[in-house]
Write a protein that holds these residues in place. Sequence first.
Motif, PDB file in Angstrom:
ATOM      1  N   LEU A 120       3.139 -10.619  -1.839  1.00  0.00           N
ATOM      2  CA  LEU A 120       3.814  -9.819  -0.811  1.00  0.00           C
ATOM      3  C   LEU A 120       5.230 -10.328  -0.562  1.00  0.00           C
ATOM      4  O   LEU A 120       6.151  -9.537  -0.312  1.00  0.00           O
ATOM      5  CB  LEU A 120       3.003  -9.843   0.492  1.00  0.00           C
ATOM      6  N   GLN A 121       5.412 -11.639  -0.633  1.00  0.00           N
ATOM      7  CA  GLN A 121       6.753 -12.198  -0.472  1.00  0.00           C
ATOM      8  C   GLN A 121       7.678 -11.745  -1.602  1.00  0.00           C
ATOM      9  O   GLN A 121       8.851 -11.418  -1.377  1.00  0.00           O
ATOM     10  CB  GLN A 121       6.681 -13.726  -0.405  1.00  0.00           C
ATOM     11  N   ASP A 138      -2.646   7.799  -3.490  1.00  0.00           N
ATOM     12  CA  ASP A 138      -2.692   7.048  -4.752  1.00  0.00           C
ATOM     13  C   ASP A 138      -3.989   6.257  -4.917  1.00  0.00           C
ATOM     14  O   ASP A 138      -4.136   5.505  -5.884  1.00  0.00           O
ATOM     15  CB  ASP A 138      -1.504   6.088  -4.835  1.00  0.00           C
ATOM     16  N   GLY A 139      -4.908   6.386  -3.949  1.00  0.00           N
ATOM     17  CA  GLY A 139      -6.198   5.724  -4.078  1.00  0.00           C
ATOM     18  C   GLY A 139      -6.224   4.281  -3.622  1.00  0.00           C
ATOM     19  O   GLY A 139      -7.041   3.500  -4.112  1.00  0.00           O
ATOM     20  N   VAL A 140      -5.368   3.930  -2.665  1.00  0.00           N
ATOM     21  CA  VAL A 140      -5.362   2.573  -2.102  1.00  0.00           C
ATOM     22  C   VAL A 140      -5.352   2.674  -0.582  1.00  0.00           C
ATOM     23  O   VAL A 140      -4.566   3.433  -0.003  1.00  0.00           O
ATOM     24  CB  VAL A 140      -4.137   1.760  -2.587  1.00  0.00           C
ATOM     25  N   LEU A 141      -6.243   1.919   0.069  1.00  0.00           N
ATOM     26  CA  LEU A 141      -6.353   1.956   1.530  1.00  0.00           C
ATOM     27  C   LEU A 141      -5.705   0.720   2.133  1.00  0.00           C
ATOM     28  O   LEU A 141      -6.140  -0.414   1.891  1.00  0.00           O
ATOM     29  CB  LEU A 141      -7.827   2.025   1.943  1.00  0.00           C
ATOM     30  N   LEU A 166      -3.251  -4.968  -8.381  1.00  0.00           N
ATOM     31  CA  LEU A 166      -3.299  -3.499  -8.393  1.00  0.00           C
ATOM     32  C   LEU A 166      -2.746  -2.927  -7.090  1.00  0.00           C
ATOM     33  O   LEU A 166      -1.989  -1.952  -7.098  1.00  0.00           O
ATOM     34  CB  LEU A 166      -4.736  -3.022  -8.606  1.00  0.00           C
ATOM     35  N   MET A 167      -3.127  -3.521  -5.964  1.00  0.00           N
ATOM     36  CA  MET A 167      -2.629  -3.045  -4.672  1.00  0.00           C
ATOM     37  C   MET A 167      -1.122  -3.240  -4.561  1.00  0.00           C
ATOM     38  O   MET A 167      -0.387  -2.337  -4.139  1.00  0.00           O
ATOM     39  CB  MET A 167      -3.349  -3.781  -3.535  1.00  0.00           C
ATOM     40  N   VAL A 168      -0.645  -4.418  -4.968  1.00  0.00           N
ATOM     41  CA  VAL A 168       0.784  -4.714  -4.875  1.00  0.00           C
ATOM     42  C   VAL A 168       1.584  -3.793  -5.796  1.00  0.00           C
ATOM     43  O   VAL A 168       2.659  -3.302  -5.420  1.00  0.00           O
ATOM     44  CB  VAL A 168       1.052  -6.199  -5.192  1.00  0.00           C
ATOM     45  N   LEU A 176       1.901  -0.472  -4.080  1.00  0.00           N
ATOM     46  CA  LEU A 176       2.875  -0.560  -2.993  1.00  0.00           C
ATOM     47  C   LEU A 176       4.297  -0.605  -3.546  1.00  0.00           C
ATOM     48  O   LEU A 176       5.215   0.037  -3.017  1.00  0.00           O
ATOM     49  CB  LEU A 176       2.575  -1.817  -2.165  1.00  0.00           C
ATOM     50  N   ASP A 177       4.479  -1.345  -4.621  1.00  0.00           N
ATOM     51  CA  ASP A 177       5.785  -1.457  -5.264  1.00  0.00           C
ATOM     52  C   ASP A 177       6.265  -0.081  -5.721  1.00  0.00           C
ATOM     53  O   ASP A 177       7.411   0.313  -5.472  1.00  0.00           O
ATOM     54  CB  ASP A 177       5.664  -2.414  -6.459  1.00  0.00           C
ATOM     55  N   ALA A 178       5.373   0.676  -6.371  1.00  0.00           N
ATOM     56  CA  ALA A 178       5.739   2.006  -6.857  1.00  0.00           C
ATOM     57  C   ALA A 178       6.091   2.949  -5.708  1.00  0.00           C
ATOM     58  O   ALA A 178       7.036   3.740  -5.817  1.00  0.00           O
ATOM     59  CB  ALA A 178       4.589   2.580  -7.680  1.00  0.00           C
TER      60      ALA A 178
END
Length: 398
Positions: free
Chosen positions: A314-315, A352-355, A379-381, A384-386
């Motif tokens: 996240l950083q 996008d299929g992420v909660l 996968l989550m990051v 979020l990046d996209a």
Amino acid sequence: MTHAAHPFDALMNITARPQAVFVRGEGAYLWDDAGKRYLDFMQGWAVNCLGHSPTVVAEALAAQAKLLLTPSPAFYNGPSLKLAQALVEKSCFDQVFFANSGAEANEGAIKLARKYGAKYKNGAFEIITFEGGFHGRTLATMSASGKKAFEPLFEPKVSGFRKAKLNDLDSVKALISDNTVAVMLEPIQGEAGVWPATDQFLRELRALTQEHGLLLIVDEIQTGMGRTGKLFHYEHAGIEPDIMTLGKGIGGGVPLAALLATEHVSCFEHGDQGGTFNGNPLMCAAGLAVLEEVSKPEFLKAAADAGLFLESELQKLSARHGLGEVRGRGLLLALDLKLPIGAAIVAEALADGVLINSPQPDALRFMPALNVTREEISLMVDCLDAILVKAGAARRVA
């Protein structure tokens, strides 16, 4: 007499919900009734500490359901005795009262503190809580909370709660009077946007409460059960509170909560406290399965390591997009967005299929299962990046 035109209409409208209807969960994933899969970094608001439908919980529930659901709280039952004993052995507390929800456990903590004040402190009843705090949705726990949105609701609320500022010991000192019986706080304020009390503040607060003969109550409903890398958050500061509340993760997905206290503070008399389903063997069997898993040293270390990896990722994301700090501890973290774009990001991630969760307009909160993998975090990051790239929500920096 009118009837709901749509199944959604039969539920009381108390929050905005997306159209998806979830039908199955396994580990880090949920599936809706259309077959779409979602990577879940909310996990029921830090509830499913072992992920969705963990085998150990499902098996414990199935086995107990065939034996005994509830004999009434007027009698002892095996699972509640075993779970209480295990919690006492793994904490600094001596006695446990089981409840069905975190709010109910916190309500019990407030009642216990006031009973203590009546018995030992000349009727002292005031409890110092904190701006930004969240302790539940009963009238007393809403009154104890420092959530601005609660202030105009359901008046008149319960009196006797004075609000200090987190990490400001002088603000606590200024509120202490002969009427004060306790200080109550979340070690990390989750709903406010994941704002931690520092370990130093917790140590100073413990010293202050002892100096004035006040009880220290830690609301570990969100931080307890391994969420921050230790079984209970108070261990990070090396303190021993008088009262602790647990909820969310203790049931691993079923409604279970607990009020723990030292022997001296456990002053309820017969008839003071109770509840029809409290300590029922079905829920306690699930809680015992969860505690046995979560309290393993290797499990706690893996959860702490996963938290460090999530924090690092996240950083990096924040640096790439010119966002703010990463706050929190272990697997209870927030990303400061600097702008009120949280709801839009949550909606895009859902598509996008992420909660993920936005407890405040300018922050995202992450509460994955404690056994989340590095691959799932990545996968989550990446998702979020996209989203941040596509939305142009923040500048990209080298």
